[in-house]
Design a protein around this motif. Structure first.
Motif, short mmCIF file in Angstrom:
data_model
loop_
_atom_site.label_atom_id
_atom_site.label_comp_id
_atom_site.label_asym_id
_atom_site.label_seq_id
_atom_site.Cartn_x
_atom_site.Cartn_y
_atom_site.Cartn_z
N LEU A 1 22.83 -15.53 -44.80
CA LEU A 1 22.86 -14.34 -43.88
C LEU A 1 22.14 -14.50 -42.57
O LEU A 1 22.67 -14.33 -41.51
CB LEU A 1 22.14 -13.08 -44.56
N ILE A 2 20.96 -14.88 -42.56
CA ILE A 2 19.97 -15.10 -41.34
C ILE A 2 20.44 -16.28 -40.52
O ILE A 2 20.74 -16.23 -39.60
CB ILE A 2 18.62 -14.92 -41.50
N ASP B 1 22.58 -26.81 -44.61
CA ASP B 1 22.82 -26.01 -45.80
C ASP B 1 23.54 -26.82 -47.00
O ASP B 1 24.53 -27.31 -46.76
CB ASP B 1 23.54 -24.63 -45.35
N MET C 1 22.98 -24.02 -51.88
CA MET C 1 22.03 -24.14 -52.99
C MET C 1 22.11 -22.25 -53.80
O MET C 1 21.98 -22.25 -54.66
CB MET C 1 20.75 -24.36 -52.99
N ARG C 2 22.56 -21.31 -52.68
CA ARG C 2 22.84 -20.12 -53.11
C ARG C 2 23.60 -19.96 -54.26
O ARG C 2 23.49 -18.82 -55.23
CB ARG C 2 22.95 -19.27 -51.98
N ASP D 1 19.75 -31.31 -48.71
CA ASP D 1 18.92 -30.52 -49.33
C ASP D 1 17.65 -30.49 -48.34
O ASP D 1 16.97 -31.65 -48.27
CB ASP D 1 18.45 -30.98 -50.64
N ILE D 2 16.86 -29.29 -48.14
CA ILE D 2 15.65 -29.58 -47.21
C ILE D 2 14.54 -30.27 -47.93
O ILE D 2 13.49 -30.53 -46.98
CB ILE D 2 15.33 -28.08 -46.85
N SER E 1 9.51 -15.52 -43.44
CA SER E 1 8.80 -15.23 -44.39
C SER E 1 8.94 -14.02 -44.95
O SER E 1 10.18 -13.44 -44.75
CB SER E 1 7.12 -15.19 -44.08
N LYS F 1 6.23 -18.28 -51.08
CA LYS F 1 6.33 -17.92 -49.73
C LYS F 1 5.02 -17.91 -49.16
O LYS F 1 4.70 -18.05 -48.10
CB LYS F 1 6.89 -16.61 -49.65
N GLY G 1 11.04 -7.34 -43.84
CA GLY G 1 11.38 -6.26 -45.01
C GLY G 1 12.79 -6.59 -45.65
O GLY G 1 13.02 -7.80 -45.80
N LEU H 1 16.31 -7.78 -45.27
CA LEU H 1 17.06 -8.13 -44.14
C LEU H 1 18.65 -8.11 -44.67
O LEU H 1 18.85 -8.45 -45.65
CB LEU H 1 16.80 -9.64 -43.99
N HIS I 1 26.19 -11.38 -45.67
CA HIS I 1 25.26 -11.63 -46.78
C HIS I 1 26.30 -11.54 -47.86
O HIS I 1 27.16 -10.90 -48.25
CB HIS I 1 24.44 -10.16 -47.05
N1 LIG Z 1 17.30 -11.03 -47.42
C1 LIG Z 1 16.32 -10.22 -47.39
O1 LIG Z 1 16.12 -9.17 -47.60
C2 LIG Z 1 15.21 -11.12 -47.39
C3 LIG Z 1 13.88 -10.32 -47.10
C4 LIG Z 1 12.64 -11.10 -46.85
C5 LIG Z 1 12.67 -12.42 -46.35
N2 LIG Z 1 13.89 -13.16 -46.45
C6 LIG Z 1 13.69 -14.51 -46.21
O2 LIG Z 1 14.68 -14.96 -45.27
C7 LIG Z 1 15.38 -16.03 -45.17
C8 LIG Z 1 16.80 -15.96 -45.17
O3 LIG Z 1 17.22 -15.16 -46.21
P1 LIG Z 1 18.84 -14.93 -46.60
O4 LIG Z 1 18.88 -13.57 -47.18
O5 LIG Z 1 19.48 -15.16 -45.09
O6 LIG Z 1 19.08 -15.93 -47.63
P2 LIG Z 1 20.52 -16.48 -47.86
O7 LIG Z 1 20.29 -17.06 -49.33
O8 LIG Z 1 21.54 -15.79 -47.47
O9 LIG Z 1 20.44 -17.83 -47.08
C9 LIG Z 1 19.67 -19.05 -47.70
C10 LIG Z 1 20.53 -20.27 -47.40
O10 LIG Z 1 19.63 -21.52 -47.41
C11 LIG Z 1 20.45 -22.31 -48.39
N3 LIG Z 1 19.38 -23.10 -49.28
C12 LIG Z 1 18.69 -22.76 -50.43
N4 LIG Z 1 18.07 -23.79 -50.56
C13 LIG Z 1 18.53 -24.94 -49.88
C14 LIG Z 1 18.09 -26.28 -49.92
N5 LIG Z 1 17.10 -26.48 -50.67
N6 LIG Z 1 18.52 -26.97 -48.92
C15 LIG Z 1 19.39 -26.40 -48.01
N7 LIG Z 1 19.66 -25.18 -48.00
C16 LIG Z 1 19.34 -24.54 -48.91
C17 LIG Z 1 21.43 -21.46 -49.37
O11 LIG Z 1 22.60 -21.99 -49.56
C18 LIG Z 1 21.67 -20.27 -48.42
O12 LIG Z 1 22.99 -20.26 -47.69
C19 LIG Z 1 14.81 -16.67 -46.66
O13 LIG Z 1 13.59 -17.41 -46.28
C20 LIG Z 1 14.31 -15.33 -47.29
O14 LIG Z 1 13.13 -15.86 -48.30
C21 LIG Z 1 15.03 -12.60 -46.90
#
Ligand SMILES: NC(=O)c1ccc[n+]([C@@H]2O[C@H](COP(=O)([O-])OP(=O)(O)OC[C@H]3O[C@@H](n4cnc5c(N)ncnc54)[C@H](O)[C@@H]3O)[C@@H](O)[C@H]2O)c1
Length: 355
Positions: free
Chosen positions: A12-13, A32, A35-36, A66-67, A134, A186, A210, A212, A217
């Motif tokens: 998403l972000i 990316d 891994m989701r 993979d990070i 975070s 985290k 909060g 996101l 998504h």
């Molecule tokens: N969505 C929320 O409500 C929310 C709230 C607070 C914080 N966050 C934080 O914001 C960030 C982004 O959230 P999001 O909702 O976009 O998550 P998301 O799951 O939609 O996106 C994360 C992406 O990271 C990739 N990924 C995961 N592990 C990986 C790895 N080991 N190597 C490479 N890629 C990898 C996944 O495939 C996924 O596409 C995250 O750090 C999350 O903890 C999200």
């Protein structure tokens, strides 16, 4: 051409960040490994987004790495070196509940993966801005000790409490509360990002999110509650609300508004800064209020049930106080409120899953 590295670029972000920075004229390298999908199954797969970004953006390169793989990450950073002016790190295991299934995986992705990226940035692009997503889970379940009042459709903090008007600020302790395994991993990353700012003088910024959200998504039962709730409404799938009578409150920010905040930070970074960031009082809702709004916008009934059991350590009421960020970056403003966020998610779900 200035280069931006975006991790979690199909999420998403991450995907919103890729589009935003590409639009600003940057060359964007996305990392990316989908891994989701491993975490949440087919609902969570971000493959569709990888394809969309790769097909539509000329100066975008996708790397399925993979990070945690420090040699592969180092190779990417070494290749672009000092041309890298911005790193936005969003890749994560993002679910509170999933983390308890595999604590080692959760910690290695969230904490070790973040350290791998900080080190690569320090070695090859130490002048770059480093932004970390975070979470409010770093405060553990401490928000639950606030004096709460039960209203018809939501919990609220008592009007006499200082957090009532603007929400929870960064002075809340991150210590001595129940975080969930996810919250704890985290915290480790959050503190390490701050440390690279304070100890090494790098331009790091930590944004404690909060809720996101946004149409990009890949909502799954264990993560991305608004997107998943809308998906259930559109497809007729049943949805379970866990605990608190469905009156738990979250503040919701559109991914665009968050990424725009990253951009403002990048224009004048404050090393080691930490900001709470979310929809604040401007955009928030309880589960019951979210359902009412989704039903109004989609014209469909949400088939939900209420379970008495809440998720362990889950927040009852959380609204971010974003004034610290607004004070440092007064030109930043919200483009979306709750209704416009929901309208976009509903429209996207109708298109993706069939009206
Ligand atoms: N969505 C929320 O409500 C929310 C709230 C607070 C914080 N966050 C934080 O914001 C960030 C982004 O959230 P999001 O909702 O976009 O998550 P998301 O799951 O939609 O996106 C994360 C992406 O990271 C990739 N990924 C995961 N592990 C990986 C790895 N080991 N190597 C490479 N890629 C990898 C996944 O495939 C996924 O596409 C995250 O750090 C999350 O903890 C999200």
């Amino acid at each position: 051409m200035s280069v931006a590295i975006v991790t979690g670029s199909s999420g998403l972000i991450g995907s919103e960040t890729v589009k935003f920075l590409h639009e600003k004229g940057m060359r964007v390298v996305g990392i990316d490994n989908n891994m989701r999908k491993y975490f949440f199954g087919e609902d969570g797969s971000t493959e569709w987004n990888t394809c969309q970004l790769s097909e539509s953006l000329k100066s975008f390169t996708h790397q399925s790495i993979d990070i945690r793989d420090s040699s592969a990450i180092d190779a990417v950073f070494q290749k672009y070196g000092k041309d890298i002016s911005l790193v936005v790190h969003t890749a994560a295991q993002p679910s509170h509940d999933w983390a308890a299934r595999e604590p080692l995986t959760d910690f290695s992705v969230n904490a070790t993966g973040t350290l791998v990226l900080l080190e690569a940035t320090r070695k090859f692009a130490s002048e770059a801005t480093f932004i970390f997503t975070s979470t409010n889970k770093v405060y553990g379940d401490l928000p639950n000790v606030l004096p709460l009042v039960e209203l018809e459709k939501r919990w609220e903090v008592a009007e006499s409490h200082p957090f009532h008007k603007f929400g929870i600020d960064e002075t809340m302790s991150i210590d001595q509360s129940k975080h969930s395994v996810f919250g704890a991993s985290k915290v480790a990353a959050d503190v390490m990002v701050q440390e690279y700012g304070r100890y090494f003088g790098m331009k790091t910024g930590t944004f404690r999110g909060g809720c996101l959200t946004g149409p990009a998504h890949s909502g799954a039962e264990l993560h991305g509650f608004l997107a998943y709730l809308v998906k259930c409404a559109v497809t007729g799938k049943p949805y379970t609300i866990y605990g608190y009578k469905g009156k738990q409150v979250r503040d919701n920010i559109h991914s665009y508004d968050l990424v725009n905040a990253f951009w403002h930070f990048h224009s004048k970074p404050k090393p080691g800064a930490v900001y709470n960031m979310g929809g604040s009082r401007h955009s928030n809702c309880s589960m019951l209020e979210a359902i009412d709004l989704i039903e109004k916008l989609s014209g469909k009934r949400v088939q939900y049930s209420l379970s008495e059991q809440n998720r362990s350590g889950d927040h009852i009421w959380y609204i971010s106080d974003v004034r610290a960020f607004q004070y440092d970056y007064p030109a930043w403003q919200y483009q979306y409120d709750l209704e416009s966020i929901m309208s976009e998610i509903v429209a996207a779900a109708q298109e993706r899953y069939g009206a």
